[in-house]
Design a protein around this motif. Structure first.
Motif, PDB file in Angstrom:
ATOM      1  N   ASP A  83       0.866  -1.184   0.000  1.00 54.08           N
ATOM      2  CA  ASP A  83       0.000   0.000   0.000  1.00 54.08           C
ATOM      3  C   ASP A  83       0.904   1.235   0.000  1.00 54.08           C
ATOM      4  OD1 ASP A  83      -2.974   0.867   1.741  1.00 54.08           O
ATOM      5  OD2 ASP A  83      -1.430   2.270   1.132  1.00 54.08           O
ATOM      6  N   GLU A  85       0.450   4.413   0.378  1.00 54.90           N
ATOM      7  CA  GLU A  85       0.300   5.389   1.468  1.00 54.90           C
ATOM      8  C   GLU A  85       0.899   4.854   2.767  1.00 54.90           C
ATOM      9  OE1 GLU A  85      -3.750   6.553   2.001  1.00 54.90           O
ATOM     10  OE2 GLU A  85      -3.920   7.356  -0.033  1.00 54.90           O
ATOM     11  N   LYS A  86       0.602   3.593   3.050  1.00 57.43           N
ATOM     12  CA  LYS A  86       1.142   2.998   4.280  1.00 57.43           C
ATOM     13  C   LYS A  86       2.664   2.916   4.219  1.00 57.43           C
ATOM     14  CE  LYS A  86      -2.820   0.160   5.584  1.00 57.43           C
ATOM     15  NZ  LYS A  86      -3.317  -1.213   5.814  1.00 57.43           N
ATOM     16  N   ALA A  88       4.656   4.830   2.527  1.00 56.06           N
ATOM     17  CA  ALA A  88       5.213   6.182   2.644  1.00 56.06           C
ATOM     18  C   ALA A  88       5.215   6.637   4.103  1.00 56.06           C
ATOM     19  CB  ALA A  88       4.412   7.152   1.780  1.00 56.06           C
ATOM     20  N   LEU A  89       4.132   6.356   4.807  1.00 55.30           N
ATOM     21  CA  LEU A  89       4.082   6.751   6.220  1.00 55.30           C
ATOM     22  C   LEU A  89       5.115   5.964   7.027  1.00 55.30           C
ATOM     23  CD1 LEU A  89       2.917   8.322   8.571  1.00 55.30           C
ATOM     24  CD2 LEU A  89       1.033   6.686   8.699  1.00 55.30           C
ATOM     25  N   GLN A 128      -4.291   6.373   9.736  1.00 52.61           N
ATOM     26  CA  GLN A 128      -2.947   6.924   9.462  1.00 52.61           C
ATOM     27  C   GLN A 128      -2.704   8.258  10.172  1.00 52.61           C
ATOM     28  OE1 GLN A 128      -1.846   6.794   5.286  1.00 52.61           O
ATOM     29  NE2 GLN A 128      -2.930   4.865   5.029  1.00 52.61           N
ATOM     30  N   TYR A 243       5.128  11.760   1.699  1.00 51.39           N
ATOM     31  CA  TYR A 243       3.848  11.287   2.260  1.00 51.39           C
ATOM     32  C   TYR A 243       2.762  12.342   2.061  1.00 51.39           C
ATOM     33  CZ  TYR A 243       0.340   9.635   5.530  1.00 51.39           C
ATOM     34  OH  TYR A 243      -0.849   9.205   6.091  1.00 51.39           O
ATOM     35  N   ASN A 244       3.072  13.591   2.390  1.00 50.69           N
ATOM     36  CA  ASN A 244       2.071  14.648   2.249  1.00 50.69           C
ATOM     37  C   ASN A 244       1.694  14.880   0.792  1.00 50.69           C
ATOM     38  OD1 ASN A 244       1.740  15.142   4.986  1.00 50.69           O
ATOM     39  ND2 ASN A 244       3.412  16.625   5.062  1.00 50.69           N
ATOM     40  N   LEU A 246       1.186  12.776  -1.403  1.00 47.65           N
ATOM     41  CA  LEU A 246       0.202  11.782  -1.858  1.00 47.65           C
ATOM     42  C   LEU A 246      -1.222  12.278  -1.682  1.00 47.65           C
ATOM     43  CD1 LEU A 246       1.708   8.510  -0.317  1.00 47.65           C
ATOM     44  CD2 LEU A 246       1.858   9.279  -2.675  1.00 47.65           C
ATOM     45  N   PHE A 247      -1.386  13.254  -0.791  1.00 52.24           N
ATOM     46  CA  PHE A 247      -2.738  13.740  -0.503  1.00 52.24           C
ATOM     47  C   PHE A 247      -2.997  15.118  -1.097  1.00 52.24           C
ATOM     48  CE2 PHE A 247      -1.229  10.945   2.810  1.00 52.24           C
ATOM     49  CZ  PHE A 247      -2.227   9.985   2.823  1.00 52.24           C
ATOM     50  N   SER A 250      -5.630  14.892  -3.964  1.00 54.38           N
ATOM     51  CA  SER A 250      -6.803  14.026  -3.827  1.00 54.38           C
ATOM     52  C   SER A 250      -7.964  14.746  -3.137  1.00 54.38           C
ATOM     53  CB  SER A 250      -6.434  12.761  -3.058  1.00 54.38           C
ATOM     54  OG  SER A 250      -5.941  13.104  -1.783  1.00 54.38           O
TER      55      SER A 250
END
Ligand SMILES: [Zn+2]
Length: 251
Positions: A83, A85-86, A88-89, A128, A243-244, A246-247, A250
């Motif tokens: 995943d 996002e996961k 990346a976090l 998350q 990480y940031n 990615l959002f 969206s």
């Protein structure tokens, strides 16, 4: 000298067929170890020396240099790797350990914080934003950046609404007390957010992840912990930026 320790790979660099690992270990904190042949397709260290692999390492120490003799993988957090996002976090949390966990001394509480956070992330036991905010503030606290959240720094009031937080000094200030211009504007904290921050820095580890906050409160909490971390560490954090990002589109 040969030594055995449990540890998790928190950074990995590739060099031809080899890997240079940064490992967060229980007994020796953060150390760098050379894994010869770890990129070879049939190499015995291939799967146990990847980023986020939690393994039992047998290391050989020669002066200040470590090499990996053996590594038996316990978990590689497969559910995180699948995943983006996961992953990346998790990479960001690992980077914070590289920066903040001690080197060459025991660091069981850092290892525990990271492993627990990755477990909750992998299994979706917490969201998350929740995991990120708790991890940021707790690791800062452990590493000597604990904010003073007892009460207003001037008058001692501990329940004013809204309380202001000063990321530069890590102090609270109530609406009746003044600040200097160079300290910036205090970040306004609703009571629920302040209570969550107090919980994160003061609670026993066993209860660390055991609180709830509204989604809106969680957003505010995340904004404060990230801001505090950036102000205190004052260094580039590419994994956080990624990480940031990615959002960013969206919505
Ligand atoms: Zn005050």
């Amino acid at each position: 000298m040969q030594m055995t320790t449990w540890g998790i790979v928190i950074r990995e660099k590739e060099l031809d067929d080899d890997r240079i690992l940064t490992i967060l270990t229980k007994e020796y904190g953060v150390l760098t170890a050379y894994a010869r042949g770890a990129k070879k397709l049939r190499g015995r260290l291939l799967s146990s020396t990847e980023l986020l692999c939690y393994s039992r390492f047998v290391l050989f120490k020669n002066r200040d240099r470590y090499t990996v003799d053996q590594a038996e993988s316990d978990t590689n957090f497969f559910g995180i790797r699948q995943d983006i996002e996961k992953l990346a976090l998790a990479t960001y949390l690992a980077q914070l350990c590289v920066q903040l966990a001690p080197a060459e001394e025991a660091a069981p509480e850092y290892l525990r914080l990271l492993l627990n956070s990755l477990y909750l992330l992998e299994k979706d036991r917490r969201s998350q934003p929740f995991i990120k905010a708790v991890f940021e503030l707790r690791i800062l606290t452990m590493a000597g950046y604990m904010p003073d959240l007892v009460g207003c720094r001037c008058c001692g009031d501990y329940e004013a609404e809204p309380m202001g937080f000063l990321p530069l000094s890590g102090e609270l200030v109530c609406p009746n007390c003044s600040t200097e211009p160079e300290e910036g504007m205090p970040i306004s904290l609703e009571p629920g957010v302040l209570a969550a921050m107090r919980h994160i820095i003061y609670s026993d580890f066993d209860k660390l992840f055991s609180f709830t906050l509204t989604e809106f409160g969680l957003q505010k909490l995340g904004a404060v912990t990230q801001r505090y971390l950036q102000v205190q560490l004052d260094m580039p954090l590419p994994s956080l930026d990624f990480y940031n990002s990615l959002f960013a589109f969206s919505g």
